[in-house]
Design a protein around this motif. Structure first.
Motif, PDB file in Angstrom:
ATOM      1  N   LYS A  42       0.836  -1.206   0.000  1.00 39.95           N
ATOM      2  CA  LYS A  42       0.000   0.000   0.000  1.00 39.95           C
ATOM      3  C   LYS A  42       0.869   1.253   0.000  1.00 39.95           C
TER       4      LYS A  42
ATOM      5  N   SER B 260       2.603   1.593  -3.365  1.00 40.85           N
ATOM      6  CA  SER B 260       1.630   2.027  -4.369  1.00 40.85           C
ATOM      7  C   SER B 260       1.296   3.511  -4.203  1.00 40.85           C
TER       8      SER B 260
ATOM      9  N   GLN C 145       4.179   5.547  -5.439  1.00 43.78           N
ATOM     10  CA  GLN C 145       4.236   5.506  -6.899  1.00 43.78           C
ATOM     11  C   GLN C 145       3.246   6.520  -7.491  1.00 43.78           C
ATOM     12  N   GLN C 146       2.080   6.635  -6.888  1.00 43.15           N
ATOM     13  CA  GLN C 146       1.082   7.597  -7.367  1.00 43.15           C
ATOM     14  C   GLN C 146       1.558   9.038  -7.165  1.00 43.15           C
TER      15      GLN C 146
ATOM     16  N   GLN D  66       8.917   1.127  -8.114  1.00 37.84           N
ATOM     17  CA  GLN D  66       8.432  -0.056  -8.827  1.00 37.84           C
ATOM     18  C   GLN D  66       9.186  -1.304  -8.387  1.00 37.84           C
TER      19      GLN D  66
ATOM     20  N   TYR E  40       7.910  -2.323  -4.989  1.00 34.60           N
ATOM     21  CA  TYR E  40       6.608  -2.975  -5.111  1.00 34.60           C
ATOM     22  C   TYR E  40       6.780  -4.423  -5.589  1.00 34.60           C
TER      23      TYR E  40
END
Length: 118
Positions: free
Chosen positions: A15, A18, A21-22, A93, A96
């Motif tokens: 989470k 992610s 990354q956003q 990335q 993740y």
């Protein structure tokens, strides 16, 4: 479905990765926006929050973003650096992907334990 403590930790990790990354993608999207300043997530603080979050399992509050200090600004006031953000995006990335691999290993471990127990 019951989860192991390791699975809960890895869910939090994915989470946070992610969410970061956003944020980095948003920075890149604002490369040409006058006055835009780079934002980021403090990964360690966000992970600590994910570990201590007492909300329902599988739901975590969104980590807070902070403006990154000390980056050089262009004349239009924007401080997004394509190289820096691209490197952070690649790093995130990879983080993740590592989390996904660790979850796969945990599922394999659980499956092995179930097979040996029957």
């Amino acid at each position: 479905m019951a989860t192991t403590p390791i699975m809960q930790l890895l869910q939090g990790y994915l989470k946070v990765a992610s969410d970061r990354q956003q944020v980095v993608a948003s920075n890149l999207a604002n490369l040409d926006t006058p006055g835009y300043h780079v934002r980021d997530i403090n990964f360690q603080a966000a992970m600590q929050q994910a570990l201590t979050d007492t909300t329902l399992p599988g739901t975590t509050s969104a980590p807070s973003t902070v403006e990154v200090e000390g980056l050089p600004e262009r004349p239009d006031g924007n401080n997004v650096n394509m190289d820096r953000e691209s490197m952070l995006l690649s790093q995130t990335q990879l983080q993740y992907q590592m989390g996904v691999q660790l979850i796969k290993q945990e599922f394999h471990r659980l499956l092995t334990a179930i097979k040996e127990g029957s």
